[in-house]
Design a protein around this motif. Structure first.
Motif, PDB file in Angstrom:
ATOM      1  N   HIS A   7       0.837  -1.203   0.000  1.00  0.00           N
ATOM      2  CA  HIS A   7       0.000   0.000   0.000  1.00  0.00           C
ATOM      3  C   HIS A   7       0.871   1.252   0.000  1.00  0.00           C
ATOM      4  N   ARG A   8       1.884   1.264   0.833  1.00  0.00           N
ATOM      5  CA  ARG A   8       2.797   2.420   0.907  1.00  0.00           C
ATOM      6  C   ARG A   8       3.482   2.641  -0.447  1.00  0.00           C
ATOM      7  N   GLU A   9       3.905   1.557  -1.072  1.00  0.00           N
ATOM      8  CA  GLU A   9       4.568   1.655  -2.377  1.00  0.00           C
ATOM      9  C   GLU A   9       3.627   2.247  -3.428  1.00  0.00           C
ATOM     10  N   ILE A  10       2.374   1.803  -3.443  1.00  0.00           N
ATOM     11  CA  ILE A  10       1.393   2.325  -4.400  1.00  0.00           C
ATOM     12  C   ILE A  10       1.153   3.819  -4.153  1.00  0.00           C
ATOM     13  N   ILE A  11       0.985   4.192  -2.899  1.00  0.00           N
ATOM     14  CA  ILE A  11       0.749   5.602  -2.560  1.00  0.00           C
ATOM     15  C   ILE A  11       1.952   6.453  -2.970  1.00  0.00           C
ATOM     16  N   GLU A  12       3.152   5.991  -2.655  1.00  0.00           N
ATOM     17  CA  GLU A  12       4.358   6.745  -3.013  1.00  0.00           C
ATOM     18  C   GLU A  12       4.507   6.886  -4.516  1.00  0.00           C
ATOM     19  N   LEU A  13       4.209   5.835  -5.255  1.00  0.00           N
ATOM     20  CA  LEU A  13       4.282   5.881  -6.717  1.00  0.00           C
ATOM     21  C   LEU A  13       3.340   6.947  -7.273  1.00  0.00           C
ATOM     22  N   HIS A  14       2.113   6.971  -6.781  1.00  0.00           N
ATOM     23  CA  HIS A  14       1.138   7.950  -7.264  1.00  0.00           C
ATOM     24  C   HIS A  14       1.456   9.366  -6.778  1.00  0.00           C
ATOM     25  N   ALA A  15       2.037   9.497  -5.603  1.00  0.00           N
ATOM     26  CA  ALA A  15       2.403  10.820  -5.094  1.00  0.00           C
ATOM     27  C   ALA A  15       3.563  11.412  -5.895  1.00  0.00           C
ATOM     28  N   GLN A  16       4.505  10.572  -6.289  1.00  0.00           N
ATOM     29  CA  GLN A  16       5.681  11.043  -7.009  1.00  0.00           C
ATOM     30  C   GLN A  16       5.450  11.189  -8.511  1.00  0.00           C
ATOM     31  N   ASN A  17       4.538  10.390  -9.050  1.00  0.00           N
ATOM     32  CA  ASN A  17       4.250  10.401 -10.491  1.00  0.00           C
ATOM     33  C   ASN A  17       2.744  10.400 -10.719  1.00  0.00           C
TER      34      ASN A  17
END
Length: 137
Positions: A7-17
């Motif tokens: 979940h953290r990885e998905i959120i970080e991916l969408h926040a950064q890109n």
């Protein structure tokens, strides 16, 4: 990889890109929401053709979580009919605020982790509230 780290990885991916992070020039519906709690704001535009959302755009001032939520929203509702998008937006609000046990589609599963942090609900729901305003019109 645990569910929470995914979940953290998905959120970080969408926040950064973030996807669709641009104001649409050609749109049929627009919703603006500003949080009274944080002052964060989301100006969301959608283009609807024959009842189907064909384009999504937004300008957002807010946290990384709000940016990720807007990106997730954009991906999820593009190609969806407006009635289903409206149902999904209401469902997202209820999922967090009323702790409904409903499961969520696709990458929206990250809201399972967000649900444990009520202080983050405002950021996570910012674009969904803008969508609800856009669909009222």
């Amino acid at each position: 990889m645990t569910e929470n780290s995914l979940h953290r990885e998905i959120i970080e991916l969408h926040a950064q890109n973030p996807h669709c992070n641009q104001k649409l020039e050609d749109f049929s519906h627009q919703g603006f929401f500003q949080s009274e709690k944080t002052g964060n704001q989301c100006d969301l535009q959608i283009l609807v053709n024959n009842g189907v959302i064909t384009k999504v755009g937004y300008r957002l001032q807010g946290s990384a979580l709000a940016t990720a939520a807007a990106s997730l929203l954009a991906i999820e509702i593009q190609g969806m009919n407006t009635a289903d998008a409206n149902i999904l937006a209401h469902r997202m609000v209820l999922y967090l605020l009323d702790s409904t046990a409903d499961s969520l589609p696709g990458d929206l599963c990250v809201y399972q982790s967000i649900r444990r942090f009520p202080e983050r609900f405002d950021c996570a729901l910012l674009p969904w509230r803008a969508l609800l305003i856009a669909l009222e019109k």
